[in-house]
Design an enzyme around this catalytic site. Structure first.
Site, PDB file in Angstrom:
ATOM      1  N   ARG A  40     -10.748  -1.463  -0.874  1.00 25.24           N
ATOM      2  CA  ARG A  40     -11.654  -0.578  -0.118  1.00 25.24           C
ATOM      3  C   ARG A  40     -13.042  -1.189  -0.015  1.00 25.24           C
ATOM      4  O   ARG A  40     -13.854  -0.794   0.814  1.00 25.24           O
ATOM      5  CB  ARG A  40     -11.808   0.798  -0.794  1.00 25.24           C
ATOM      6  CG  ARG A  40     -10.558   1.654  -0.886  1.00 25.24           C
ATOM      7  CD  ARG A  40      -9.819   1.762   0.400  1.00 25.24           C
ATOM      8  NE  ARG A  40      -8.753   0.760   0.450  1.00 25.24           N
ATOM      9  CZ  ARG A  40      -8.106   0.421   1.543  1.00 25.24           C
ATOM     10  NH1 ARG A  40      -8.415   0.973   2.692  1.00 25.24           N
ATOM     11  NH2 ARG A  40      -7.158  -0.494   1.529  1.00 25.24           N
ATOM     12  N   GLN A  76       0.821  -1.215   0.000  1.00 25.46           N
ATOM     13  CA  GLN A  76       0.000   0.000   0.000  1.00 25.46           C
ATOM     14  C   GLN A  76       0.852   1.261   0.000  1.00 25.46           C
ATOM     15  O   GLN A  76       0.397   2.339   0.390  1.00 25.46           O
ATOM     16  CB  GLN A  76      -0.949   0.011   1.196  1.00 25.46           C
ATOM     17  CG  GLN A  76      -2.016  -1.056   1.089  1.00 25.46           C
ATOM     18  CD  GLN A  76      -3.051  -0.931   2.194  1.00 25.46           C
ATOM     19  OE1 GLN A  76      -3.871  -0.033   2.204  1.00 25.46           O
ATOM     20  NE2 GLN A  76      -3.001  -1.851   3.142  1.00 25.46           N
TER      21      GLN A  76
END
Length: 732
Positions: free
Chosen positions: A614, A257
DNA sequence: CCCAAGGTATTTTTT
DNA sequence: ATACCTTGGG
């Protein structure tokens, strides 16, 4: 000492899975927690702190926990207090900048600062650099301030001062170094520091003051770092200095990430962590509590294409869930309308607007969504944009306040000397700047000297004198007032409201007045807590620092239950039941600027991974066959990342067909050339393949017969003009 | 000093 | 397309 076993610590470990427990209760040694998306990273950090205090009897004074954003810091603070059932006490929990700031306030003398030093945000910094560039008589076209800012911040992030920039006879570097050095001394004279300076100065403070360093090293025996993959060189150096040999760091992060390489974050920091700390215990958190199995399969498959990963594979015991939906849109309007219909469907099936996020690569993409959502009266909120303390009128008011604290605050002086306009034009200000520069004075002192010497024309002289008098007057009258009264007085005395009402007619002017009133409320609501980051400051200085350090919310909360629109970057750390991942087109996402550089492309891929992860329940991916961008129409291939998602987890809503035959309300697109059809039947928008260059899309056609040429945007080879006679393009 | 016209750039963002 | 900023004239 009371026996550990007598204390009930079950609440710390009970709800954790095995690797989480291992991390929370690990022995004192360097720990690297590789926490996948949705794997309970914050929970581990918070529980680790509780463990240290309640089980290992560590004093809160010995703990320092650092994050990147204020939001993360306050969430952490809140959760720690909740778990411990008591205030955070002597623990230091904050952002890199917040903690550095605290060090500098406490040791301003050793850091060679003035006690009332103020903070430059990046806009202030830019203005300051512009002035420096002018004072050096440099052409701003040739030496754009934005570039200089980038250069200066980069140097600082790498710990480089002007003196240590090597002179290799490169004139560009020499010039930039001069700008840097001049800027630095201007800041020093004005008593201001920028964000990067805050970190670098606090690092140097510790490095150059062995007593201080020893003190803090001995105090903070437990240093915890969140989002470790986002640290830059300076932040990592800061951590290592603080940890010394005695305090092993507890780092939490996810190399997959890391999406901020473009602003200096070093993914190498996490990749080489075990190299710097050979005793490291690495713990992977791979169980995901957020998304369905299918979403995780897609995320894992995409990120698997990156090299040099530390390696994780997310899994869930919650089942596969729905397939990922893939929608091929004709253009961006079609895309927006489809998404809107899906939103209506979700809500009709008793979903909430707030459960939905529309994600995109670049802010420019939000427009179509906004107007389409507007049409359908769907409430939404766009993230990003100007924050409260960054608004012009607010910064004006703060500048007046800053001048009352420190007359030599040149950036503030510069900002409001003619704001509201009081007859001090550019000419006059230039004279002041010039005099200040040649005599090494602040703008304030220069103005005073010039007024005293009668160096201005009568009119200008009066105006400047009037300004100096105004500031002195304000400073004298607010000296013993409460913070909110100070702010109110300054706004009234400066006549900023009147100025903006006159200058910005209508809503804008009124909005600015509202904001100024809001500033008074903010002052009212601001509380000085001696135990927090604002130690040792008077109210006003604390408030001003707070304003710079925490710029506040972007865009007012437009109702609670609304669809969330944001960039992929802004979405990191958030989660939503229904996620639209839009604009999945090669050239947009991944961005055109990244596709020929592997490391950049990999960062885009990580961004894609962030986007996919997400989604909790349903992920809808969309791309367009043609898109209006920057005034012209572009034809892009579907994002290469789509090819990396296993088709077994995807349900295609509308199978690809040739756009031009479908004939959806063709907008008045003026084709770049007349060539619509030629002998080969190659038309704009046609997907083709070429023996050498591979797949691409025809973006332009010109000429006829044997001279007919087509411009083709190839997936891997970029855009090329080809003569159709020889190119032997195959239609796909 | 203000306004209009023209030139330019345009991924992503926190502190 | 467009927003933002510099520049030139009134």
């Amino acid at each position: 000492m009371t026996t550990i076993s007598s204390m009930d610590v079950s609440h710390i470990l009970d709800q954790l899975n095995k690797p989480q427990r291992e991390a929370v209760s690990a022995q004192s040694q360097p720990i690297l927690v590789l926490a996948g998306a949705g794997s309970g990273k914050t929970r581990v950090l918070v529980h680790r702190i509780a463990w240290l205090i309640q089980v290992e009897n560590i004093s809160p004074f010995a703990i320092l926990s650092v994050t990147f954003t204020n939001k993360a810091a306050s969430e952490m603070r809140g959760r720690i207090e909740q778990l411990l059932g008591s205030p955070i006490g002597g623990m230091w929990v904050g952002t890199f900048h917040g903690l550095s700031h605290r060090l500098l306030r406490q040791h301003w003398q050793e850091a060679n600062l003035i006690q009332s030093f103020q903070i430059l945000d990046s806009d202030d910094q830019l203005r300051m650099i512009k002035r420096v560039t002018q004072s050096l008589q440099l052409d701003e076209k040739e030496w754009p301030s934005k570039d200089s800012r980038w250069y200066i911040n980069n140097c600082k992030d790498e710990g480089i001062r002007p003196q240590s920039i090597e002179d290799r006879g490169d004139s560009t570097t020499q010039q930039l170094r001069t700008i840097y050095a001049t800027y630095e001394s201007a800041c020093q004279r004005a008593g201001v520091i920028d964000f990067a300076e805050m970190l670098l100065r606090s690092l140097e403070l510790l490095r150059d003051n062995p007593n201080l360093l020893q003190h803090y090293q001995q105090r903070f025996r437990h240093v915890l770092i969140d989002e470790f993959q986002d640290t830059n060189t300076l932040q990592y150096a800061w951590i290592r200095l603080l940890c010394g040999d005695q305090s092993p760091p507890f780092a939490v992060g996810d190399d997959d990430q890391s999406i901020y390489g473009w602003r200096g974050a070093k993914i190498e920091n996490i990749q080489h962590f075990t190299h710097h700390f050979p005793q490291t215990n690495t713990i992977k958190l791979e169980q995901n509590y957020r998304s369905t199995g299918n979403i995780l399969k897609a995320a894992n498959a995409v990120i698997a294409n990156n090299e040099g990963r530390l390696g994780k594979n997310l899994w869930t015991d919650q089942g596969d869930g729905d397939l990922i939906h893939l929608y091929t849109a004709f253009n961006e309007l079609d895309e927006a309308r489809y998404i809107t219909s899906r939103i209506e469907q979700w809500v009709n099936e008793s979903g909430q607007y707030q459960e939905i996020a529309i994600l995109y690569r670049s802010n420019a993409q939000s427009r179509v969504f906004e107007s389409t959502l507007n049409e359908q009266a769907i409430p939404y909120r766009v993230y990003g944009g100007l924050r409260f303390f960054e608004r012009a009128e607010i910064k004006d008011a703060l500048s007046y306040l800053r001048l009352t604290v420190n007359r030599h605050d040149d950036p503030s002086f510069d900002r409001v000397i003619n704001q509201p306009t009081r007859g001090i034009g550019n000419k006059t200000v230039d004279i002041i700047r010039h005099y200040a520069r040649s005599n090494s004075l602040s703008l304030w002192d220069a103005s005073k000297a010039l007024v005293d010497a009668n160096s201005f024309t009568a009119r200008a002289g009066n105006a400047v004198f009037g300004f100096l008098t105004l500031i002195n007057h304000i400073a004298n009258t607010i000296i013993d007032l409460s913070l909110e009264d100070q702010v109110e007085k300054v706004i009234a005395a400066s006549k900023l409201k009147e100025h903006y009402l006159k200058k910005d007619k209508g809503d804008l002017g009124q909005a600015r007045v509202d904001n100024l009133n809001e500033l008074i409320s903010a002052a009212q609501g601001f509380h000085y807590r001696p135990d927090d980051e604002h130690a040792d400051m008077d109210f006003l200085t604390a408030f001003l620092s707070h304003a710079a350090l925490e710029a506040g919310e972007g865009q007012a909360k437009a109702g609670n239950n609304c669809v969330q629109l944001m960039t992929l970057h802004a979405a990191k750390g958030l989660e939503f039941p229904l996620v639209f991942l839009t604009g999945m087109e090669d050239g947009l996402f991944p961005s055109q600027r990244t596709i020929d550089e592997k490391s950049k492309l990999e960062e885009e891929r990580r961004l894609c991974y962030v986007g996919i992860t997400r989604a909790e329940k349903q992920l809808v991916i969309s791309y367009t066959e043609q898109r209006r961008l920057y005034g012209s129409i572009s034809y892009n291939l579907p994002s290469r990342f789509l090819d990396e998602i296993p088709s077994s987890v995807v349900h295609e809503i509308r199978p690809k067909t040739n756009v031009w035959q479908r004939n959806v309300q063709t907008p008045k697109t003026k084709l770049k050339s007349t060539g619509k059809i030629n002998e080969t039947g190659i038309k704009i928008g046609q997907q083709v393949s070429h023996g050498k260059f591979g797949e691409g899309v025809v973006t332009d056609v010109e000429g006829a017969g044997e001279h007919a040429r087509a411009q083709v945007n190839f997936k891997f080879s970029g855009s090329k003009w080809l003569v159709l006679n020889y190119a032997n393009l195959k239609k796909l």
